[in-house]
Design an enzyme around this catalytic site. Structure first.
Site, PDB file in Angstrom:
ATOM      1  N   GLU A   1     -32.848   0.025 -34.819  1.00  0.00           N
ATOM      2  CA  GLU A   1     -31.399   0.159 -34.626  1.00  0.00           C
ATOM      3  C   GLU A   1     -31.123   0.699 -33.218  1.00  0.00           C
ATOM      4  OE1 GLU A   1     -28.531  -0.577 -34.965  1.00  0.00           O
ATOM      5  OE2 GLU A   1     -27.425   0.570 -36.464  1.00  0.00           O
ATOM      6  N   ASP A   2     -29.981   0.340 -32.662  1.00  0.00           N
ATOM      7  CA  ASP A   2     -29.649   0.856 -31.332  1.00  0.00           C
ATOM      8  C   ASP A   2     -29.179   2.309 -31.409  1.00  0.00           C
ATOM      9  OD1 ASP A   2     -27.241   0.158 -32.578  1.00  0.00           O
ATOM     10  OD2 ASP A   2     -26.438  -0.952 -30.881  1.00  0.00           O
TER      11      ASP A   2
ATOM     12  N   ASP B   1     -24.935   6.622 -35.652  1.00  0.00           N
ATOM     13  CA  ASP B   1     -23.708   7.349 -35.352  1.00  0.00           C
ATOM     14  C   ASP B   1     -23.280   8.081 -36.633  1.00  0.00           C
ATOM     15  OD1 ASP B   1     -21.492   7.857 -33.524  1.00  0.00           O
ATOM     16  OD2 ASP B   1     -20.345   6.380 -34.615  1.00  0.00           O
TER      17      ASP B   1
ATOM     18  N   PHE C   1     -19.221   7.542 -25.881  1.00  0.00           N
ATOM     19  CA  PHE C   1     -19.342   6.105 -26.117  1.00  0.00           C
ATOM     20  C   PHE C   1     -20.246   5.532 -25.035  1.00  0.00           C
ATOM     21  CE2 PHE C   1     -18.198   1.634 -26.174  1.00  0.00           C
ATOM     22  CZ  PHE C   1     -18.286   1.383 -27.536  1.00  0.00           C
TER      23      PHE C   1
ATOM     24  N   ARG D   1     -23.931  -5.328 -21.848  1.00  0.00           N
ATOM     25  CA  ARG D   1     -25.204  -5.333 -22.583  1.00  0.00           C
ATOM     26  C   ARG D   1     -26.396  -5.461 -21.638  1.00  0.00           C
ATOM     27  NH1 ARG D   1     -24.429  -5.904 -28.194  1.00  0.00           N
ATOM     28  NH2 ARG D   1     -22.624  -7.180 -28.743  1.00  0.00           N
TER      29      ARG D   1
HETATM   30  P1  5GP Z   1     -22.776   4.034 -37.784  1.00  0.00           P
HETATM   31  O1  5GP Z   1     -22.732   3.131 -38.967  1.00  0.00           O
HETATM   32  O2  5GP Z   1     -24.027   4.895 -37.722  1.00  0.00           O
HETATM   33  O3  5GP Z   1     -21.542   4.846 -37.611  1.00  0.00           O
HETATM   34  O4  5GP Z   1     -22.734   3.126 -36.535  1.00  0.00           O
HETATM   35  C1  5GP Z   1     -23.821   2.543 -36.014  1.00  0.00           C
HETATM   36  C2  5GP Z   1     -23.369   1.431 -35.098  1.00  0.00           C
HETATM   37  O5  5GP Z   1     -22.164   1.753 -34.388  1.00  0.00           O
HETATM   38  C3  5GP Z   1     -24.400   1.247 -34.020  1.00  0.00           C
HETATM   39  O6  5GP Z   1     -25.373   0.345 -34.435  1.00  0.00           O
HETATM   40  C4  5GP Z   1     -23.582   0.693 -32.902  1.00  0.00           C
HETATM   41  O7  5GP Z   1     -23.481  -0.705 -33.065  1.00  0.00           O
HETATM   42  C5  5GP Z   1     -22.227   1.291 -33.076  1.00  0.00           C
HETATM   43  N1  5GP Z   1     -22.046   2.408 -32.155  1.00  0.00           N
HETATM   44  C6  5GP Z   1     -22.133   3.718 -32.392  1.00  0.00           C
HETATM   45  N2  5GP Z   1     -21.960   4.443 -31.296  1.00  0.00           N
HETATM   46  C7  5GP Z   1     -21.746   3.561 -30.301  1.00  0.00           C
HETATM   47  C8  5GP Z   1     -21.530   3.689 -28.893  1.00  0.00           C
HETATM   48  O8  5GP Z   1     -21.498   4.783 -28.311  1.00  0.00           O
HETATM   49  N3  5GP Z   1     -21.392   2.531 -28.193  1.00  0.00           N
HETATM   50  C9  5GP Z   1     -21.438   1.311 -28.798  1.00  0.00           C
HETATM   51  N4  5GP Z   1     -21.263   0.250 -28.054  1.00  0.00           N
HETATM   52  N5  5GP Z   1     -21.645   1.154 -30.116  1.00  0.00           N
HETATM   53  C10 5GP Z   1     -21.810   2.266 -30.849  1.00  0.00           C
HETATM   54 MG    MG Z   2     -25.392  -1.692 -34.217  1.00  0.00          MG
END
Ligand code: 5GP
Ligand code: MG
Length: 177
Positions: free
Chosen positions: A100-101, A104, A153, A166
């Site tokens: 996963e990237d 959050d 962000f 990207r």
């Molecule tokens: P979660 O479900 O944990 O809240 O969100 C995970 C996803 O939210 C990550 O895989 C990513 O795609 C997106 N996300 C969370 N923080 C960021 C951020 O700072 N920048 C971007 N571009 N996407 C984010």
């Molecule tokens: Mg993602």
């Protein structure tokens, strides 16, 4: 149209590189005896990370992708996670690493892990390039994390802002001007 913004570098390409070498060593020790590791990238943000990571692994891997719903052009995470594109391959009885990237709130990773565990892999571990612990709403942590970051962000190294940035080689934070 997105608002005007600038990008301040947060993690350099060199630092990412060095960290990936360390992470790959951890993965190598954990999955050492594996016949073939299924590396599952979560689209689209993990595509650069997964490309660099698998090239540091000196055993056989299969690469597959899964796409969970993201939140479009907005910067707020959505609680509802939908699977937009499922795996092509079977993972039952196999060793799986989910890539996963960013973790959050944790909703995405926990949903994906629950789904993939229901397919009875032999072993399933997770790796996230970035983690924002202060944002967590679901109690989950990736097995391995590249970097813990504050609640900013971020973009670059595969991660976008409304389908821009990207291709930046580093991780930067978005500052609205
Ligand atoms: P979660 O479900 O944990 O809240 O969100 C995970 C996803 O939210 C990550 O895989 C990513 O795609 C997106 N996300 C969370 N923080 C960021 C951020 O700072 N920048 C971007 N571009 N996407 C984010
Ligand atoms: Mg993602």
């Amino acid at each position: 149209m997105s608002r005007d913004y600038v990008i301040d570098q947060m993690i350099s390409a060199k630092t990412i590189d060095a960290r990936i070498e360390e992470l790959a060593q951890d993965i190598r020790s954990a999955f050492g005896g594996t016949e073939k590791l299924v590396v599952v990238g979560l689209l689209r943000g993990s595509f650069v990370f997964i490309a660099d990571l698998v090239r540091e692994l000196d055993f056989d891997v299969e690469v597959d992708f899964l796409e969970a719903s993201s939140y479009g052009g907005s910067t707020e995470s959505s609680r509802e996670v939908r699977i937009l594109k499922d795996l092509r391959g079977e993972i039952g009885g196999r060793d799986v690493l989910v890539v996963e990237d960013i973790v959050d709130t944790g909703f995405t990773l926990s949903h994906v892990v629950r789904l993939l565990r229901s397919r009875n892999p032999r072993r399933l571990e997770t790796i996230a390039l970035l983690d924002k612990p202060s944002r967590r709403e679901v109690d989950i942590k990736a097995t391995w994390t590249g970097f813990e970051i504050p609640d900013e962000f971020v973009v670059g190294y595969g991660i976008d802002y409304a389908q821009h940035n990207r291709n930046l080689p580093f991780i930067g934070k978005v500052r609205f001007s």
